[in-house]
Design a protein around this motif. Structure first.
Motif, short mmCIF file in Angstrom:
data_model
loop_
_atom_site.label_atom_id
_atom_site.label_comp_id
_atom_site.label_asym_id
_atom_site.label_seq_id
_atom_site.Cartn_x
_atom_site.Cartn_y
_atom_site.Cartn_z
N LEU A 225 0.86 -1.20 0.00
CA LEU A 225 0.00 0.00 0.00
C LEU A 225 0.89 1.24 0.00
CD1 LEU A 225 -2.64 -1.17 2.65
CD2 LEU A 225 -2.77 -1.34 0.17
N GLN A 226 1.15 1.75 -1.18
CA GLN A 226 2.10 2.86 -1.32
C GLN A 226 1.57 4.17 -0.76
OE1 GLN A 226 5.24 2.39 -2.37
NE2 GLN A 226 4.67 0.21 -2.44
N ASN A 227 0.24 4.32 -0.63
CA ASN A 227 -0.33 5.57 -0.12
C ASN A 227 -0.65 5.52 1.37
OD1 ASN A 227 -0.34 6.80 -2.71
ND2 ASN A 227 -2.26 5.76 -3.23
N LEU A 228 -0.37 4.42 2.01
CA LEU A 228 -0.71 4.27 3.43
C LEU A 228 0.17 5.18 4.28
CD1 LEU A 228 -2.54 2.66 5.38
CD2 LEU A 228 -0.66 1.04 5.64
N ARG A 229 -0.47 6.02 5.09
CA ARG A 229 0.25 6.95 5.96
C ARG A 229 -0.13 6.79 7.43
NH1 ARG A 229 2.32 6.87 1.85
NH2 ARG A 229 2.99 8.57 0.47
N ILE A 230 -1.33 6.30 7.69
CA ILE A 230 -1.82 6.16 9.07
C ILE A 230 -2.24 4.72 9.28
CG2 ILE A 230 -3.50 6.95 10.78
CD1 ILE A 230 -3.74 9.57 9.21
N ARG A 245 6.65 -2.52 17.14
CA ARG A 245 6.69 -1.15 16.60
C ARG A 245 7.95 -0.92 15.75
NH1 ARG A 245 4.08 3.66 17.24
NH2 ARG A 245 5.33 5.52 16.77
N GLY A 246 9.08 -1.36 16.25
CA GLY A 246 10.31 -1.15 15.49
C GLY A 246 10.28 -1.83 14.14
N PHE A 247 9.74 -3.03 14.07
CA PHE A 247 9.67 -3.75 12.81
C PHE A 247 8.74 -3.04 11.82
CE2 PHE A 247 8.10 -7.21 10.07
CZ PHE A 247 9.31 -7.70 9.61
N LEU A 248 7.61 -2.52 12.31
CA LEU A 248 6.68 -1.80 11.42
C LEU A 248 7.29 -0.49 10.93
CD1 LEU A 248 3.19 -2.35 13.07
CD2 LEU A 248 3.81 -2.86 10.71
N VAL A 249 7.93 0.24 11.83
CA VAL A 249 8.51 1.53 11.44
C VAL A 249 9.56 1.35 10.37
CG1 VAL A 249 9.94 3.43 12.30
CG2 VAL A 249 7.97 2.66 13.63
N ASP A 250 10.38 0.32 10.50
CA ASP A 250 11.44 0.10 9.51
C ASP A 250 10.91 -0.55 8.23
OD1 ASP A 250 14.23 0.34 8.87
OD2 ASP A 250 14.40 -1.83 9.12
N SER A 251 9.82 -1.29 8.32
CA SER A 251 9.29 -1.99 7.14
C SER A 251 8.41 -1.09 6.29
CB SER A 251 8.50 -3.23 7.57
OG SER A 251 9.30 -4.13 8.30
N LEU A 252 7.79 -0.06 6.87
CA LEU A 252 6.89 0.84 6.13
C LEU A 252 7.47 2.24 6.19
CD1 LEU A 252 3.49 -0.51 7.56
CD2 LEU A 252 4.67 -1.23 5.48
N PRO A 253 8.40 2.56 5.32
CA PRO A 253 9.11 3.85 5.40
C PRO A 253 8.23 5.05 5.13
CG PRO A 253 9.71 2.67 3.39
CD PRO A 253 8.91 1.72 4.21
N LYS A 254 7.08 4.88 4.48
CA LYS A 254 6.19 6.01 4.18
C LYS A 254 5.15 6.23 5.26
CE LYS A 254 6.68 5.71 -0.85
NZ LYS A 254 5.96 5.61 -2.15
#
Length: 633
Positions: A225-230, A245-254
């Motif tokens: 999901l390239q437009n996912l922000r929230i 949390r750390g894994f999600l933050v690093d896996s979804l850079p946008k």
């Protein structure tokens, strides 16, 4: 006719509640001339107001009736802006809302807590609908074919949606927000529906407080999901994993916001490279329980009365704290004595494991444990701190790390909370003469009689063994600690459990004391007769002025002669000691006594921490450090 329980039926009922065709809205005798072109008056010259026919009101007056909060036609303050707009349109242009035209002007539809169970095809009549909010209903499935293609916001939180297959079949292509929080989604088969193939324009996704467990599988789908922000995932079992949390933050850079917390560059730098280490993602949670000071326990010796000269038992008291933790995990100790599952006492073993237990706020010295009821979705084990003797402040210094592998059970446990109890253990030990126990035959009986003669001589030299009775456990207080914040963004719950003020049961006076009082009371008259007789013989006793026969007879005092006793009142002697014995007046002594006996509530410091990465990775280096709750450095 719309089916009961459908969105269309709820909307029709909502329209009737708005009263779009009733005064001051709609068309009627109150505004018929304003909306009748054939009878509309001609334009008046400048400076002159238009004449309003008798019995009619201007649109401005009708709007004021809708907007004034003191008006009986005003909407509640918490109504939606869409409802206010509809009513104003019904005043200014009521012809736009007649019949099916109302479906052409509505862009936002909010139906909350109306018992809706079905998203029916009647929604397709809303050709301009962009926002659909159906929270707090009973919807279990959503057919995407019944959703308007213009929809941009779909909110379905607080429903019972358990499957997304129908919703993902033909979803609205322009949808930007999808809210599925507080539903019944459970993995691992639901993660496959969150890809760009279904939601190409999705910006915000709320999946909080479901039962999703596959963190790696979900992240692999969300990364498309390239437009996912929230993104909202708190409250799911997978959110309890230390590296979540750390894994999600690093896996979804946008991603910009995760669980209502903004992601800053410093946080991204802290977790950089974690996405390339999937071996760190273990489906287990690490929870540390710490118990600190326990205060407010009454001294058991102050309420213990033994007969004078009796060979009573040796009584020992110890106190410990119990708490519940989700079953199915593996406890690990980190620098504290082992806390085990309680099995030695039915009082502790039958502690409640569901939400039926209550914090009554008042306790007694021998309070019965809560009744056992059917457990909820999780099972709980009971752990205890090591028993310690009585003290004004007992420092438990207890710290235990639990590893929970059943994340779904841990989530249920945190939703319910834990039960914390204070337990008193009482052990009676009776002296046993080893020589008497060894005598079992007739010769021994003779030997026993001979030895009984010099028993008093050897009493001081003998060493007795003690036979202990089974321990008596009494629950002094029980309370429930809320842990729901650990499912959100909090990592720590620290509280002081207040069990109220203990009211110890005062033991009855020993019979020996009662007999002494009775016998001394019988000698009251004789004592005063003896005193008068001695006075006649010239023997005068030094008796204080405040002693008199009217004070009663309770205590015997002697003067000059060991065989002469005068009996006085216990109350009088007490007053004498308070007024003269220590040089203090009665009021001061009573005030000091009241201050010393001021009751203190029973309290225990309790703390539960959910370990997060990298803190969880560093616990091995801290295993020899036991930090009691509430201690300052």
């Amino acid at each position: 006719m719309a089916a009961p329980g459908s969105v269309s039926a709820a909307f029709q009922e909502h329209l009737q509640h708005l009263g779009l065709q009733d005064f001051p809205c709609g068309l009627g005798s109150w505004n018929k001339s304003c909306h009748n072109a054939s009878t509309r008056p001609r334009a008046q010259p400048a400076g002159l107001e238009e004449a309003v026919p008798p019995g009619e009101e201007t649109p401005e007056v009708l709007l004021e009736l809708l907007r004034d909060q003191h008006s009986p036609w005003a909407l509640p303050p918490d109504c939606s802006p869409q409802d206010r707009l509809l009513r104003e349109v019904a005043v200014l242009a009521p012809e736009l809302l007649r019949g099916s035209r109302v479906f052409q002007v509505i862009k936002s539809l909010r139906i909350l807590d109306k018992g809706v169970e079905e998203v029916d095809e009647g929604l397709l009549r809303f050709q301009q609908l962009e926002e659909l909010i159906l929270s707090a209903n009973h919807i279990s499935r959503v057919n995407s074919a019944h959703l308007p293609r213009t929809l941009k916001v779909l909110e379905l939180c607080y429903n019972v949606v358990g499957d997304l297959q129908d919703l993902s079949a033909q979803p609205p292509p322009e949808l930007q927000h999808l809210g599925l929080g507080y539903n019944r989604l459970c993995g691992p088969f639901q993660e496959k529906h969150f890809t760009v193939d279904f939601w190409p324009n999705l910006v915000s996704l709320d999946l909080s407080f479901n039962s999703l467990t596959d963190l790696l599988g979900l992240v692999s789908q969300l990364s498309t999901l390239q437009n996912l922000r929230i993104l909202m995932l708190q409250g799911n079992p997978l959110a309890l994993i230390p590296t979540y949390r750390g894994f999600l933050v690093d896996s979804l850079p946008k991603l910009f916001i995760l669980d209502d917390i903004q992601i800053w560059p410093e946080e991204r730098q802290q977790f950089r490279g974690l996405a390339r280490q999937p071996e760190l993602i273990r489906n287990e949670a690490r929870v540390v329980v710490s118990i600190g000071d326990m205060k407010g326990l009454p001294d058991p010796k102050a309420f213990q009365q033994l007969e004078v000269g009796s060979e009573g038992p040796l009584i020992t008291y110890s106190y410990y704290v119990t708490y519940q933790f989700a079953g199915g995990g593996e406890p690990k100790d980190k620098g504290s004595p082992e806390g085990t599952k309680i099995h030695q006492s039915s009082t502790v073993a039958t502690l409640d494991v569901d939400s039926s237990a209550q914090d009554t706020g008042e306790t007694k010295s021998h309070q019965k444990p809560p009744a056992t009821e059917e457990p909820k979705a999780h099972s709980a084990r009971v752990f205890a701190t090591p028993g310690q003797p009585w003290a004004d402040t007992i420092d438990c210094s207890y710290r235990k790390e639990h590893i929970a592998k059943n994340l779904v059970g841990l989530k249920s446990y945190l939703e319910t909370g834990t039960i914390v109890s204070v337990v008193e253990e009482k052990v009676l030990a009776w002296p046993v003469d080893p020589e008497e126990n060894a005598v079992t035959n007739k010769e021994g009986q003779e030997l026993k009689k001979n030895r009984a003669k010099d028993k008093q001589k050897k009493k001081k030299k003998q060493s007795y063994e003690f036979r202990s009775d089974p321990p008596i456990h009494s629950t002094l207080g029980t309370t429930r600690v809320t842990l729901e914040t650990l499912l959100a963004t909090e990592d720590l719950v620290a509280t002081v459990c207040d069990f109220g003020i203990l009211i110890p049961e005062k033991p009855p006076e020993p019979p020996v004391l009662e007999e002494k009082v009775r016998s001394m009371s019988q000698g009251r008259a004789a004592g005063w007769s003896s005193a008068n007789a001695l006075s006649g013989l010239g023997i005068h006793l030094s008796i204080p002025q405040f002693f008199s026969p009217q004070n009663g007879a309770e205590i015997a005092l002697s003067d000059h002669h060991p065989s002469l006793w005068i009996i006085y009142s216990l109350k009088t002697v007490t007053n004498v000691l308070l007024t003269t014995g220590k040089g203090k007046n009665k009021d001061t002594a009573e005030a000091e006594e009241g201050q010393e006996l001021q009751p203190v509530p029973l309290t225990v410091q309790f703390q539960m921490q959910l370990l997060r990465w990298p803190l969880a990775a560093n616990t091995q280096s801290q295993k020899n450090v036991a930090r009691p709750v509430g201690k300052t450095q």
